[in-house]
Design an enzyme around this catalytic site. Structure first.
Site, PDB file in Angstrom:
ATOM      1  N   MET A  30      28.237  85.311  59.063  1.00 44.95           N
ATOM      2  CA  MET A  30      27.053  86.043  59.524  1.00 44.95           C
ATOM      3  C   MET A  30      27.192  87.530  59.165  1.00 44.95           C
ATOM      4  SD  MET A  30      25.765  84.140  62.928  1.00 44.95           S
ATOM      5  CE  MET A  30      26.960  84.797  64.071  1.00 44.95           C
ATOM      6  N   GLY A  31      28.086  87.848  58.236  1.00 44.13           N
ATOM      7  CA  GLY A  31      28.237  89.237  57.793  1.00 44.13           C
ATOM      8  C   GLY A  31      29.028  90.072  58.781  1.00 44.13           C
ATOM      9  N   GLY A  36      39.354  88.817  59.209  1.00 44.88           N
ATOM     10  CA  GLY A  36      39.303  87.388  59.534  1.00 44.88           C
ATOM     11  C   GLY A  36      38.480  86.638  58.499  1.00 44.88           C
ATOM     12  N   HIS A  37      37.258  87.140  58.264  1.00 39.73           N
ATOM     13  CA  HIS A  37      36.413  86.508  57.242  1.00 39.73           C
ATOM     14  C   HIS A  37      37.116  86.537  55.884  1.00 39.73           C
ATOM     15  CE1 HIS A  37      33.204  88.283  59.984  1.00 39.73           C
ATOM     16  NE2 HIS A  37      32.863  87.012  59.973  1.00 39.73           N
ATOM     17  N   GLN A 148      39.845  79.259  62.750  1.00 39.04           N
ATOM     18  CA  GLN A 148      40.337  78.684  64.011  1.00 39.04           C
ATOM     19  C   GLN A 148      39.761  79.438  65.215  1.00 39.04           C
ATOM     20  OE1 GLN A 148      44.645  78.907  64.670  1.00 39.04           O
ATOM     21  NE2 GLN A 148      44.135  79.104  66.843  1.00 39.04           N
ATOM     22  N   LYS A 149      39.407  80.700  64.990  1.00 35.45           N
ATOM     23  CA  LYS A 149      38.801  81.508  66.060  1.00 35.45           C
ATOM     24  C   LYS A 149      37.660  80.751  66.731  1.00 35.45           C
ATOM     25  CE  LYS A 149      37.051  85.422  67.858  1.00 35.45           C
ATOM     26  NZ  LYS A 149      35.681  85.520  67.439  1.00 35.45           N
ATOM     27  N   MET A 184      40.192  89.310  65.706  1.00 34.24           N
ATOM     28  CA  MET A 184      39.136  90.059  65.012  1.00 34.24           C
ATOM     29  C   MET A 184      37.804  89.338  65.164  1.00 34.24           C
ATOM     30  SD  MET A 184      40.749  91.634  61.634  1.00 34.24           S
ATOM     31  CE  MET A 184      42.209  92.643  61.737  1.00 34.24           C
ATOM     32  N   SER A 185      36.763  90.123  65.373  1.00 29.25           N
ATOM     33  CA  SER A 185      35.429  89.561  65.553  1.00 29.25           C
ATOM     34  C   SER A 185      34.414  90.635  65.181  1.00 29.25           C
ATOM     35  CB  SER A 185      35.248  89.158  67.015  1.00 29.25           C
ATOM     36  OG  SER A 185      33.881  89.013  67.323  1.00 29.25           O
TER      37      SER A 185
HETATM   38  P1  AMP Z   1      30.989  84.518  61.784  1.00 26.58           P
HETATM   39  O1  AMP Z   1      30.547  85.548  60.790  1.00 26.58           O
HETATM   40  O2  AMP Z   1      31.404  85.078  63.096  1.00 26.58           O
HETATM   41  O3  AMP Z   1      30.023  83.363  61.883  1.00 26.58           O
HETATM   42  O4  AMP Z   1      32.320  83.904  61.179  1.00 26.58           O
HETATM   43  C1  AMP Z   1      32.334  83.308  59.901  1.00 26.58           C
HETATM   44  C2  AMP Z   1      33.618  82.541  59.751  1.00 26.58           C
HETATM   45  O5  AMP Z   1      34.734  83.413  59.886  1.00 26.58           O
HETATM   46  C3  AMP Z   1      33.783  81.454  60.837  1.00 26.58           C
HETATM   47  O6  AMP Z   1      34.319  80.283  60.232  1.00 26.58           O
HETATM   48  C4  AMP Z   1      34.742  82.090  61.786  1.00 26.58           C
HETATM   49  O7  AMP Z   1      35.507  81.149  62.515  1.00 26.58           O
HETATM   50  C5  AMP Z   1      35.631  82.893  60.848  1.00 26.58           C
HETATM   51  N1  AMP Z   1      36.311  83.957  61.573  1.00 26.58           N
HETATM   52  C6  AMP Z   1      35.744  84.859  62.417  1.00 26.58           C
HETATM   53  N2  AMP Z   1      36.700  85.661  62.959  1.00 26.58           N
HETATM   54  C7  AMP Z   1      37.880  85.247  62.458  1.00 26.58           C
HETATM   55  C8  AMP Z   1      39.245  85.667  62.637  1.00 26.58           C
HETATM   56  N3  AMP Z   1      39.580  86.664  63.445  1.00 26.58           N
HETATM   57  N4  AMP Z   1      40.214  85.013  61.952  1.00 26.58           N
HETATM   58  C9  AMP Z   1      39.891  83.973  61.120  1.00 26.58           C
HETATM   59  N5  AMP Z   1      38.629  83.538  60.919  1.00 26.58           N
HETATM   60  C10 AMP Z   1      37.631  84.165  61.571  1.00 26.58           C
END
Ligand code: AMP
Length: 284
Positions: A30-31, A36-37, A148-149, A184-185
């Site tokens: 989602m950008g 992490g991404h 895994q988050k 990370m988030s």
């Molecule tokens: P999101 O943009 O939050 O939808 O995340 C996109 C992808 O990145 C998803 O598969 C998440 O699980 C992964 N992701 C988000 N945060 C982390 C992190 N800290 N470490 C590893 N993967 C992550």
């Protein structure tokens, strides 16, 4: 690196890549990208001939409109990072491209959408499942990478892929953390310096319980360690803390039930919802 925002063009671009039997890794996001991404991107670039990343803030998975309005956006930085990490194609559709008309299709996800995140964010996983299935269908990747988050999200996608026999491999990449331990988030961008420090206590709390379980303390005593730690930090509002089986996320009543467990947390710091989990391997 090509940035594409319509469905016909991205389909054609990927078909052209796949025509010489090359593998395509997909990293849906989602950008507001962080390390992490980027660890997912790195793994995909390492393993596949081509890597496609998607950036789409999927409105269907936001059960709280305020959360959607406040979701961070940093498209220029994101594209720069994806290029630097070796992505070949980026799919950045608008809401109108993804949902020209309001979708009515839903995927029944059973127990996995009734527990933990599913219980506290009604409709969230319906939105996740639909958008992931739609991206799989548009992009036809060889392998898709998830973190895994979002363990419960991974399990739901895994079950969906299995149930409908999609020919896509899935990989779960370990959670990348700040030095403090904070997972990370994208939502961390909204934390103040002070609340970021508080949020790192979530990881410490989970680690206390994980250590206790590895020492074979009882589940009750072990969970009590995290709960006590969090109660010393009143700025953390806990939504749930659950010990479940890693395989199917069913609650664990006794440590003899499984060697592979997951300790899952959700809560709020400064009104910002944070999740985290630790995998506990009792054989280690
Ligand atoms: P999101 O943009 O939050 O939808 O995340 C996109 C992808 O990145 C998803 O598969 C998440 O699980 C992964 N992701 C988000 N945060 C982390 C992190 N800290 N470490 C590893 N993967 C992550």
């Amino acid at each position: 690196m090509r940035v594409i925002s319509d469905i016909i063009s991205i389909r054609t671009a990927i078909k052209n890549l796949l025509s010489d039997n090359k593998s395509v890794g997909l990293v849906p996001t989602m950008g507001a990208l962080h390390e992490g991404h980027l660890s997912l991107v790195k793994e995909s670039v390492k393993t596949n001939d081509y890597t496609v990343a998607t950036i789409f803030v999927n409105p269907l998975q936001f059960n709280n409109p305020e959360d959607l309005d406040n979701y961070p956006v940093s498209i220029d930085d994101d594209l720069r990072l994806l290029e630097a990490y070796g992505c070949n194609l980026i799919f950045v559709p608008s809401k109108e491209v993804m949902y020209k008309v309001n979708p009515v299709t839903s995927i029944s996800l059973g127990y996995l959408e009734e527990t933990m995140e599913g219980k506290h964010r009604p409709g969230h996983f319906q939105g996740v499942a639909l958008v992931v299935l739609k991206l799989f269908n548009i992009l036809n990747p060889t392998v898709a990478y998830f973190g895994q988050k979002d363990l419960q999200q991974y399990r739901i996608i895994e079950k969906m892929v299995q149930d409908i026999s999609l020919d896509i491999q899935l990989r779960m990449i370990p959670t990348v953390r700040e030095d403090s331990g904070l997972a990370m988030s994208s939502r961390n961008r909204r934390l103040t310096d002070r609340s970021r420090k508080t949020a790192a206590e979530i990881y410490r709390a989970l680690a206390l319980t994980s250590d206790a379980i590895k020492h074979r303390d009882s589940i009750e005593v072990s969970l009590g360690k995290a709960l006590d730690h969090i109660s010393n930090h009143p700025d953390i509002q806990i939504e749930y803390l659950e010990l479940v089986k890693l395989e199917d996320l069913m609650p664990v009543k006794s440590l003899s039930e499984s060697d592979q467990l997951a300790l899952c947390f959700a809560g709020y710091v400064d009104n910002i919802r944070l999740i985290d989990n630790l995998i506990i391997d009792l054989k280690e």
